[in-house]
Design a protein around this motif. Structure first.
Motif, PDB file in Angstrom:
ATOM      1  N   GLY A  30       0.644  -1.525   0.073  1.00  0.00           N
ATOM      2  CA  GLY A  30      -0.320  -0.013  -0.329  1.00  0.00           C
ATOM      3  C   GLY A  30       0.930   1.640  -0.056  1.00  0.00           C
ATOM      4  N   GLY A  31       2.106   1.357  -0.399  1.00  0.00           N
ATOM      5  CA  GLY A  31       2.453   2.523  -1.000  1.00  0.00           C
ATOM      6  C   GLY A  31       3.909   3.055   0.520  1.00  0.00           C
ATOM      7  N   LYS A  32       3.764   2.098   1.605  1.00  0.00           N
ATOM      8  CA  LYS A  32       4.249   1.791   2.711  1.00  0.00           C
ATOM      9  C   LYS A  32       5.985   3.159   3.091  1.00  0.00           C
ATOM     10  N   GLU A  33       5.592   3.677   3.247  1.00  0.00           N
ATOM     11  CA  GLU A  33       7.462   4.319   3.465  1.00  0.00           C
ATOM     12  C   GLU A  33       8.254   3.975   4.010  1.00  0.00           C
ATOM     13  N   ILE A  34       9.582   3.496   3.609  1.00  0.00           N
ATOM     14  CA  ILE A  34      10.596   2.857   4.769  1.00  0.00           C
ATOM     15  C   ILE A  34      11.942   3.879   4.399  1.00  0.00           C
ATOM     16  N   VAL A  35      12.749   3.772   5.099  1.00  0.00           N
ATOM     17  CA  VAL A  35      14.052   4.357   4.963  1.00  0.00           C
ATOM     18  C   VAL A  35      15.085   3.427   5.035  1.00  0.00           C
ATOM     19  N   ILE A  36      15.814   3.180   4.064  1.00  0.00           N
ATOM     20  CA  ILE A  36      17.421   2.305   3.966  1.00  0.00           C
ATOM     21  C   ILE A  36      18.513   2.675   4.524  1.00  0.00           C
ATOM     22  N   ALA A  37      18.597   2.536   4.726  1.00  0.00           N
ATOM     23  CA  ALA A  37      20.932   2.971   5.555  1.00  0.00           C
ATOM     24  C   ALA A  37      21.479   2.669   3.914  1.00  0.00           C
ATOM     25  N   ALA A  83      27.821   2.929  12.116  1.00  0.00           N
ATOM     26  CA  ALA A  83      26.778   2.870  12.686  1.00  0.00           C
ATOM     27  C   ALA A  83      25.946   1.705  12.433  1.00  0.00           C
ATOM     28  N   MET A  84      25.386   1.757  11.240  1.00  0.00           N
ATOM     29  CA  MET A  84      24.457   0.666  10.598  1.00  0.00           C
ATOM     30  C   MET A  84      24.316  -0.224  11.320  1.00  0.00           C
ATOM     31  N   ILE A  85      24.973  -1.391  11.825  1.00  0.00           N
ATOM     32  CA  ILE A  85      23.931  -2.085  12.558  1.00  0.00           C
ATOM     33  C   ILE A  85      23.357  -2.083  13.775  1.00  0.00           C
ATOM     34  N   PRO A  86      23.955  -1.140  14.898  1.00  0.00           N
ATOM     35  CA  PRO A  86      23.335  -0.806  15.859  1.00  0.00           C
ATOM     36  C   PRO A  86      22.026   0.000  15.505  1.00  0.00           C
ATOM     37  N   ALA A  87      22.036   1.182  14.527  1.00  0.00           N
ATOM     38  CA  ALA A  87      21.664   1.785  14.513  1.00  0.00           C
ATOM     39  C   ALA A  87      19.697   0.670  13.875  1.00  0.00           C
ATOM     40  N   ILE A  88      20.467  -0.235  12.506  1.00  0.00           N
ATOM     41  CA  ILE A  88      19.146  -0.894  12.688  1.00  0.00           C
ATOM     42  C   ILE A  88      18.463  -2.025  13.642  1.00  0.00           C
ATOM     43  N   SER A  89      19.402  -2.416  14.443  1.00  0.00           N
ATOM     44  CA  SER A  89      18.935  -2.850  16.238  1.00  0.00           C
ATOM     45  C   SER A  89      18.271  -1.690  16.381  1.00  0.00           C
ATOM     46  N   ASP A  94      14.422   1.354   8.203  1.00  0.00           N
ATOM     47  CA  ASP A  94      13.371   0.571   8.200  1.00  0.00           C
ATOM     48  C   ASP A  94      14.409  -1.076   7.967  1.00  0.00           C
ATOM     49  N   MET A  95      15.506  -0.353   6.850  1.00  0.00           N
ATOM     50  CA  MET A  95      16.254  -1.232   6.691  1.00  0.00           C
ATOM     51  C   MET A  95      18.053  -1.299   5.722  1.00  0.00           C
ATOM     52  N   ALA A  96      18.889  -1.845   6.180  1.00  0.00           N
ATOM     53  CA  ALA A  96      19.793  -1.779   5.867  1.00  0.00           C
ATOM     54  C   ALA A  96      20.182  -2.326   4.275  1.00  0.00           C
ATOM     55  N   MET A  97      21.357  -1.499   3.986  1.00  0.00           N
ATOM     56  CA  MET A  97      22.556  -2.419   2.584  1.00  0.00           C
ATOM     57  C   MET A  97      23.314  -2.240   2.220  1.00  0.00           C
ATOM     58  N   ASN A  98      24.665  -2.690   2.592  1.00  0.00           N
ATOM     59  CA  ASN A  98      26.041  -2.868   2.659  1.00  0.00           C
ATOM     60  C   ASN A  98      26.311  -3.635   2.118  1.00  0.00           C
ATOM     61  N   GLY A  99      26.193  -5.090   1.396  1.00  0.00           N
ATOM     62  CA  GLY A  99      27.168  -6.228   1.009  1.00  0.00           C
ATOM     63  C   GLY A  99      27.253  -6.939   2.652  1.00  0.00           C
ATOM     64  N   ILE A 100      25.630  -6.922   2.967  1.00  0.00           N
ATOM     65  CA  ILE A 100      26.210  -7.737   4.523  1.00  0.00           C
ATOM     66  C   ILE A 100      26.212  -8.721   4.314  1.00  0.00           C
TER      67      ILE A 100
END
Length: 265
Positions: A30-37, A83-89, A94-100
């Motif tokens: 439904g067009g949900k807004e998410i923020v990705i790091a 900061a990425m994993i602590p911030a997601i935790s 809402d989500m992160a991508m970084n070749g994790i």
């Protein structure tokens, strides 16, 4: 002839029915807004195009397609790896991508998607490097230095498979970002950076005559997107990843970013 046409029509109807059934399996959010790091220092998965200043790459294309299939509205936030994993935790994104790399210790803090890519670890060196050609050769010369980003898979591979297992080994120079470690390699401040084949091939392709990958692969790793624990996005994104794999989209992205983009550069 009529029989052949009837059969063809039936097959066409069947295929269309399968496509509709597969599409129906993906939820409409439904067009949900998410923020990705994202960190944007990991070509060809994610990086800043030097020509346009735009953040581009394999992961951006994959997420755009996932958002389209799930009806998501996506915005991105540049974030350091530390900061990425602590911030997601903590639920800041809402989500992160970084070749994790998918790892059990990280899965204690965040939720992983299903893997979208598999890669192997290699040694990235300057193109004119002739002093060593494998981990043993690097380890035997105490004058050689390795660059690494703390807390990453390449850091631990450097420590435990290339050097002596001492995380405080003075031959390791630590950098805040993977890109900074590669820059140090370029300028001669370090002599080796461990990277998965995905990132390594990206740097070799985008810096002609500057870098090369050497040695045998040091194990396999799988990449996934990360989410806060208990996120309701995990299952839909997993379904979308499966659909990208099934219809050949992941293969098309691999071709675009690992072959065609290199040719353009």
């Amino acid at each position: 002839m009529k029989s052949l046409l009837t059969t063809a029509a039936a097959l066409f109807t069947t295929f269309i029915g399968l496509d509709i059934a597969q599409a129906a399996e993906l939820p409409d959010l439904g067009g949900k807004e998410i923020v990705i790091a994202a960190e944007n220092t990991y070509p060809p998965l994610q990086f800043v195009d030097p020509k346009t200043g735009e953040a581009i790459g394999w992961e951006y294309d994959a997420v755009a397609e996932i958002a389209k299939r799930l009806n998501l509205t996506v915005s991105f936030q540049n974030t350091s790896w530390d900061a990425m994993i602590p911030a997601i935790s903590a639920g800041e994104y809402d989500m992160a991508m970084n070749g994790i790399t998918i790892r059990a210790d990280r899965a204690e803090q965040v939720a992983f998607s299903e893997p979208y890519m598999r890669s192997e670890m290699f040694m990235l060196v300057r193109a004119d490097e002739e002093r060593f050609s494998d981990a043993a050769g690097f380890n035997s010369d105490n004058d050689l230095l390795a660059g690494a980003q703390p807390g990453t898979t390449p850091f631990y591979v450097t420590v435990y498979e290339v050097l002596d297992g001492d995380e405080a080994n003075p031959r390791i120079r630590l950098f805040e970002t993977f890109g900074a470690a590669v820059q140090a390699l370029k300028t001669g401040d370090v002599d080796l950076v461990l990277t998965d084949s995905t990132g390594g091939e990206g740097y070799v392709a985008s810096n002609p005559g500057m870098f090369k990958l050497i040695g045998d692969p040091m194990g396999t790793e799988e990449f996934g997107f990360i989410f806060p624990k208990g996120s309701e996005l995990v299952a839909p994104v997993n379904a979308a990843i499966a659909s990208l794999r099934e219809d050949g989209t992941l293969d098309a992205l691999n071709k675009k970013w690992f072959f065609d983009y290199k040719a353009e550069e």
